[in-house]
Design a protein around this motif. Structure first.
Motif, PDB file in Angstrom:
ATOM      1  N   ALA A  32      88.495 -68.571 -23.639  1.00 41.02           N
ATOM      2  CA  ALA A  32      87.483 -69.285 -24.413  1.00 41.02           C
ATOM      3  C   ALA A  32      87.763 -68.978 -25.879  1.00 41.02           C
ATOM      4  O   ALA A  32      87.507 -67.866 -26.336  1.00 41.02           O
ATOM      5  CB  ALA A  32      86.083 -68.835 -24.010  1.00 41.02           C
ATOM      6  N   TYR A  87      89.246 -73.023 -22.442  1.00 39.28           N
ATOM      7  CA  TYR A  87      88.209 -73.716 -23.199  1.00 39.28           C
ATOM      8  C   TYR A  87      88.494 -73.576 -24.688  1.00 39.28           C
ATOM      9  O   TYR A  87      88.268 -72.525 -25.273  1.00 39.28           O
ATOM     10  CB  TYR A  87      86.823 -73.160 -22.855  1.00 39.28           C
ATOM     11  N   LEU A 126      85.868 -78.972 -26.808  1.00 43.30           N
ATOM     12  CA  LEU A 126      84.449 -78.965 -26.448  1.00 43.30           C
ATOM     13  C   LEU A 126      83.571 -79.611 -27.520  1.00 43.30           C
ATOM     14  O   LEU A 126      82.434 -79.989 -27.247  1.00 43.30           O
ATOM     15  CB  LEU A 126      83.975 -77.532 -26.197  1.00 43.30           C
ATOM     16  N   VAL A 160      80.836 -73.838 -21.270  1.00 43.49           N
ATOM     17  CA  VAL A 160      81.795 -73.059 -20.481  1.00 43.49           C
ATOM     18  C   VAL A 160      81.153 -72.588 -19.176  1.00 43.49           C
ATOM     19  O   VAL A 160      81.729 -72.751 -18.093  1.00 43.49           O
ATOM     20  CB  VAL A 160      82.342 -71.869 -21.295  1.00 43.49           C
ATOM     21  N   ASP A 197      80.669 -75.475 -16.751  1.00 44.08           N
ATOM     22  CA  ASP A 197      81.933 -75.906 -16.149  1.00 44.08           C
ATOM     23  C   ASP A 197      82.407 -74.922 -15.082  1.00 44.08           C
ATOM     24  O   ASP A 197      82.953 -75.319 -14.055  1.00 44.08           O
ATOM     25  CB  ASP A 197      83.011 -76.096 -17.214  1.00 44.08           C
TER      26      ASP A 197
END
Length: 180
Positions: free
Chosen positions: A80, A105, A110, A123, A126
């Motif tokens: 992320a 991510y 995003l 996140v 998902d």
């Protein structure tokens, strides 16, 4: 041609960061905007060198090994990260993160960046996780604080602290088996 003095360096960096910030949420591409920043500072002749430094990354073999160990122990691992689309492309191409991690991510994809709570919610949604099911490790205190405010287990760690510290965080949160 502009010549930098230490006071100007901080001003230049502040200008660059302010200009780059929207790109990490997918609004523009940093390589395109870098030219504008350099033009303001009469430094366009440094474009290739600065972009080269910006794209330079090295994978830590020990970090890669830890991701592999955690995944082998059972937990899923996701990357992320706040990145501009161009840098995300370099990261994916050079390090094959799509294979190393269960999910990746990038903030540019995003449309929102850490520490915005919406980033974490996207996140988590998902991944199909409730906040308390996730362990978030980041090198930035405000990102860790934002994750904790949403109920994630979160730890601050930077590579400069060494991997033993990271192993300690992972073991404390049962993401890595206890040492033998």
């Amino acid at each position: 041609m502009a010549e930098f003095v230490p006071e100007q360096t901080q001003e230049f960096l502040a200008d660059a960061w302010r200009t780059e910030r929207p790109t990490i949420s997918g609004q523009g591409r940093w390589p395109d905007l870098l030219g504008e920043v350099l033009a303001r500072w009469d430094l366009v002749h440094h474009y290739d060198g600065i972009l080269g430094v910006w794209h330079r990354m090295e994978a830590s073999a020990e970090s890669v090994s830890l991701v592999t160990q955690v995944r082998a122990a059972g937990p899923r691992c996701a990357l992320a990260t706040n990145q501009d689309a161009a840098r995300a492309e370099v990261m994916q191409a050079e390090f094959d993160y799509a294979t190393l991690f269960d999910a990746t991510y990038y903030s540019c994809d995003l449309g929102v960046a850490k520490p915005d709570p919406a980033y974490f919610r996207l996140v988590l949604d998902d991944l199909g996780l409730d906040p308390e099911q996730a362990l978030f490790i980041d090198d930035t205190a405000r990102n860790v604080a934002a994750a904790r405010e949403l109920g994630l287990r979160a730890e601050q760690w930077s590579i400069a602290e060494g991997h033993d510290v990271l192993r300690g965080h992972l073991r404390r949160h049962a993401a890595l088996p206890a040492a033998d």
